[in-house]
Enzyme design. Structure first.
Site, PDB file in Angstrom:
ATOM      1  N   LYS A   1       0.839  -1.213   0.000  1.00  0.00           N
ATOM      2  CA  LYS A   1       0.000   0.000   0.000  1.00  0.00           C
ATOM      3  C   LYS A   1       0.873   1.263   0.000  1.00  0.00           C
ATOM      4  O   LYS A   1       0.669   2.170  -0.792  1.00  0.00           O
ATOM      5  CB  LYS A   1      -0.915   0.013   1.237  1.00  0.00           C
TER       6      LYS A   1
ATOM      7  N   ARG B   1      -0.341  -8.399  13.873  1.00  0.00           N
ATOM      8  CA  ARG B   1      -0.875  -7.491  12.847  1.00  0.00           C
ATOM      9  C   ARG B   1      -1.685  -8.288  11.825  1.00  0.00           C
ATOM     10  O   ARG B   1      -2.743  -7.840  11.364  1.00  0.00           O
ATOM     11  CB  ARG B   1       0.263  -6.725  12.172  1.00  0.00           C
TER      12      ARG B   1
END
Ligand code: AP5
Ligand code: ZN
Length: 213
Positions: free
Chosen positions: A13, A171
């Protein structure tokens, strides 16, 4: 254009965002970057966010919704924006849609950085960052010209505190449990485009460009 980039840690990203930002003159709003800046500056927001971030857990919806609410109202973001790392829960997505509805706008596209978990540890543990610009390198996939130094400024690169194999585990857990439902949420209402995020960076860029035609 109003875009959402969604994908697990290390899916690319932050690597693709600056390219899209330049090409379409959009604002790049990365909640992770904003939170890290707040932690470094020890602001009240940073103090509240620090512990969750170090553990690889999500910070509270209210904190990040507040940051984004302020950011999307900026004059410089009126032409459009890239949301990188937000929304990460269905509650955040619902709040975002409410905020945009108040402005008479909506999300145009959701780019889903689809990738297998197994690839991510190598990407995350090899990442190096130039802190003041956010420029990202990788010791194997995108090495700087001089190891440890930024290509443009010659300044030292750093590694993120949460970029360890152990923290990556939490995560990823947070991603699957809390963020994947956001993809399903948007599949029902906006155009979700699935990218092959395991491909080399340039090929991913080409897929992004096609998705935005
Ligand atoms: P955040 O900063 O958003 O981290 P993340 O989602 O874990 O994503 P990353 O930045 O690790 O991955 P990326 O996809 O940007 O990868 P990159 O392009 O750099 O969030 C951090 C924390 O903040 C969260 O854990 C949470 O605590 C908190 N937070 C943030 N937003 C929140 C929210 N909305 N709600 C609640 N909490 C929030 O690439 C990684 C590496 O791979 C680089 O070295 C790169 O060079 C390399 N690479 C990239 N693409 C490729 C490719 N195609 N091939 C080979 N290598 C590649
Ligand atoms: Zn990122």
């Amino acid at each position: 254009k109003r875009l959402i980039l969604i994908g697990p840690p290390g899916s690319g990203k932050g690597t693709q965002s600056p390219i899209i930002k330049e090409e379409y003159c959009l604002c790049h709003l990365a909640t992770g970057d904003m939170l890290r800046a707040a932690v470094a500056a020890k602001t009240p927001l940073g103090v509240k966010a620090k512990e969750a971030m170090e553990k690889g857990e999500l910070v509270s919806d209210d904190l990040v919704v507040g940051i984004i609410d302020e950011a999307i109202k900026r004059p410089s973001c009126q032409k459009g924006f890239i949301l990188d790392g937000f929304p990460r829960t269905v509650v955040q997505a619902e709040k975002l849609d409410d905020m945009l509805a108040k402005q008479g706008t909506k999300i145009d596209k959701v780019l889903n950085f689809a990738i297998d978990d197994a690839i991510l540890e190598e990407r995350i543990t090899g990442r190096w960052i130039h802190p003041s610009t956010g420029r990202t390198y990788h010791s194997k996939f995108a090495p700087p010209k001089i190891p440890g130094l930024d290509d443009v400024t010659g300044e030292p690169l750093i590694q993120r505190k949460d970029d360890t194999a152990a923290v990556l585990k939490s995560r990823l857990e947070a991603f699957h449990r809390q963020t994947e439902p956001v993809i399903a949420y948007y599949s029902k209402k906006s155009a979700v485009v699935n990218l092959h995020a395991e491909k080399p960076p340039k090929e991913v860029t080409t897929e992004v460009q096609k998705a935005l035609l």
